[in-house]
Design a protein around this motif. Structure first.
Motif, short mmCIF file in Angstrom:
data_model
loop_
_atom_site.label_atom_id
_atom_site.label_comp_id
_atom_site.label_asym_id
_atom_site.label_seq_id
_atom_site.Cartn_x
_atom_site.Cartn_y
_atom_site.Cartn_z
N ARG A 232 12.73 5.19 -6.04
CA ARG A 232 14.03 5.29 -6.72
C ARG A 232 13.98 4.82 -8.16
N LYS A 233 12.92 4.11 -8.48
CA LYS A 233 12.81 3.60 -9.84
C LYS A 233 11.40 3.85 -10.36
N ASP A 234 11.25 3.75 -11.64
CA ASP A 234 9.94 3.84 -12.27
C ASP A 234 9.07 2.69 -11.77
N PRO A 235 7.80 2.98 -11.44
CA PRO A 235 6.91 1.89 -10.96
C PRO A 235 6.85 0.72 -11.92
N LEU B 244 0.83 -1.21 0.00
CA LEU B 244 0.00 0.00 0.00
C LEU B 244 0.87 1.26 0.00
N ALA B 245 1.90 1.25 0.82
CA ALA B 245 2.79 2.41 0.89
C ALA B 245 3.46 2.64 -0.46
N MET B 246 3.86 1.56 -1.11
CA MET B 246 4.52 1.69 -2.40
C MET B 246 3.56 2.18 -3.48
N VAL B 247 2.30 1.74 -3.41
CA VAL B 247 1.30 2.22 -4.38
C VAL B 247 1.12 3.73 -4.22
N GLU B 248 1.06 4.15 -2.97
CA GLU B 248 0.90 5.58 -2.68
C GLU B 248 2.08 6.37 -3.27
N LEU B 249 3.29 5.88 -3.05
CA LEU B 249 4.47 6.56 -3.59
C LEU B 249 4.51 6.47 -5.12
N GLY B 250 4.01 5.38 -5.64
CA GLY B 250 3.98 5.20 -7.09
C GLY B 250 3.08 6.23 -7.76
N ASN C 165 6.49 -12.06 -9.57
CA ASN C 165 7.57 -11.51 -10.39
C ASN C 165 7.06 -11.01 -11.75
N GLU C 166 5.85 -11.46 -12.11
CA GLU C 166 5.32 -11.06 -13.41
C GLU C 166 4.65 -9.69 -13.36
N ARG C 167 4.31 -9.27 -12.17
CA ARG C 167 3.56 -8.02 -12.05
C ARG C 167 4.43 -6.93 -11.43
N THR C 168 4.19 -5.71 -11.89
CA THR C 168 4.97 -4.61 -11.35
C THR C 168 4.09 -3.70 -10.51
N LEU C 169 4.72 -2.79 -9.83
CA LEU C 169 3.99 -1.80 -9.03
C LEU C 169 3.01 -1.03 -9.92
N TYR C 170 3.44 -0.78 -11.15
CA TYR C 170 2.60 -0.04 -12.09
C TYR C 170 1.26 -0.76 -12.32
N ASP C 171 1.30 -2.08 -12.38
CA ASP C 171 0.06 -2.84 -12.58
C ASP C 171 -0.94 -2.61 -11.44
N LEU C 172 -0.41 -2.32 -10.27
CA LEU C 172 -1.28 -2.12 -9.11
C LEU C 172 -1.89 -0.71 -9.09
N MET C 173 -1.31 0.18 -9.89
CA MET C 173 -1.74 1.57 -9.81
C MET C 173 -2.85 1.90 -10.78
N ARG C 174 -3.14 0.96 -11.69
CA ARG C 174 -4.14 1.28 -12.70
C ARG C 174 -5.55 1.01 -12.21
#
Lengths: 135, 150
Positions: A69-72, A13-19, A126-135
């Motif tokens: 530090r990196k792109d979601p 959740l924290a990472m989604v928020e930062l993303g 490993n197949e999913r990225t933080l970006y997938d969670l943000m959509r």
């Protein structure tokens, strides 16, 4: 058997928020706390782990806070889970962990089953990225 | 995220009995030695498995344990669930211990947990002890061949 912990969910959740604020101004722990209702002290501990594992960066000062530090798109969910929780493994005798293997590894009847399950779980994360969670 | 010794030992005990299916009674000491399981612990585990109808025992000097069902009739998922509890990673995607969560509808993580559950179930509810026996025998056979060639 395999359980997703609260720590893991809060970390995500924290990472989604930062993303969602990626490429913008740093986000303070206070803001994450307000939006995601993660207990404050818990959140601070998680942010320390995420920082130590190179996923977030902290910026000091009045306008400071946390940034990714990196792109979601380049952050795998597995990286986040590993950072807050350690390696995702059902057993300690996995390929990555050779020193933890017991001497009976060759004859072990059940290890193939656990290794198969271990690989499936890691594959999904490993197949999913933080970006997938943000959509 | 861990498999406990309890679950691992139960699977090993059943698989050992499955490998000796149709060969009469198996002594608990033999299972303990072959599978490297502490005897006292194995006794408890076999007792639970007997209570659930997976194994049977016969007393006496020539007594021992045997599988109560054919190896192809026991799925590993049954034993894992019986010993370890639900295989779902979290209650909101579980079939057997489902608990409603207020954020279910728009939770971004739930599809991932559900995928993990589905894939885990795909393995444990498909694999029977007969499958594991076949895999084991094949591996064993290959190992012997390897030794022969060396």
């Amino acid at each position: 058997m395999l359980k997703i912990s609260t720590r893991c969910r809060y970390g995500l959740l924290a990472m989604v928020e930062l993303g969602q604020c990626y490429g913008q101004a740093p986000v303070s722990a206070q803001e994450i706390f307000k939006k995601q209702h993660i207990p404050k002290l818990y959140l601070q501990q998680l942010l320390v782990k995420l920082r130590r594992n190179g996923l977030v960066e902290s910026i000091r000062g009045a306008k400071g806070g946390f940034i990714l530090r990196k792109d979601p798109k380049q952050i795998k969910i597995l990286d986040i889970v590993k950072a807050v929780e350690g390696p995702v493994q059902l057993i300690s005798c996995t390929k990555q962990n050779k020193d933890k293997c017991c001497s009976k590894i060759k004859e072990c009847l059940t290890r193939p089953v656990w290794v198969e399950l271990h690989e499936v779980v890691n594959k999904v994360l490993n197949e999913r990225t933080l970006y997938d969670l943000m959509r | 995220m861990k498999i406990s010794f309890r679950g691992d030992y139960a699977l090993k005990a059943i698989l050992d009995l499955a490998l000796h299916y149709d060969q009469g009674l198996v002594k608990i000491q033999d299972i303990a030695r072959r599978q490297d399981i502490p005897l006292k612990y194995l006794e408890q585990i076999l007792l639970s498995l007997k209570g659930a109808g997976y194994v049977n025992s016969q007393r006496g000097a020539k007594g021992g344990y045997y599988l109560a069902k054919e190896p192809k009739m026991i799925k590993i998922g049954e034993i894992i669930r019986f010993m370890e509890g639900p295989v779902s990673p979290i209650t909101c995607v579980s079939k057997s211990c489902y608990k409603k969560c207020t954020e279910e509808a728009d939770c971004v993580f739930r599809p991932i947990w559900d995928k993990i559950r589905l894939m885990t179930e795909g393995i444990v509810d498909k694999t029977t002890f007969a499958d594991l026996c076949r895999k084991y025998e094949k591996k064993h056979h290959n190992q012997e061949l390897e030794m022969y060639y060396i």
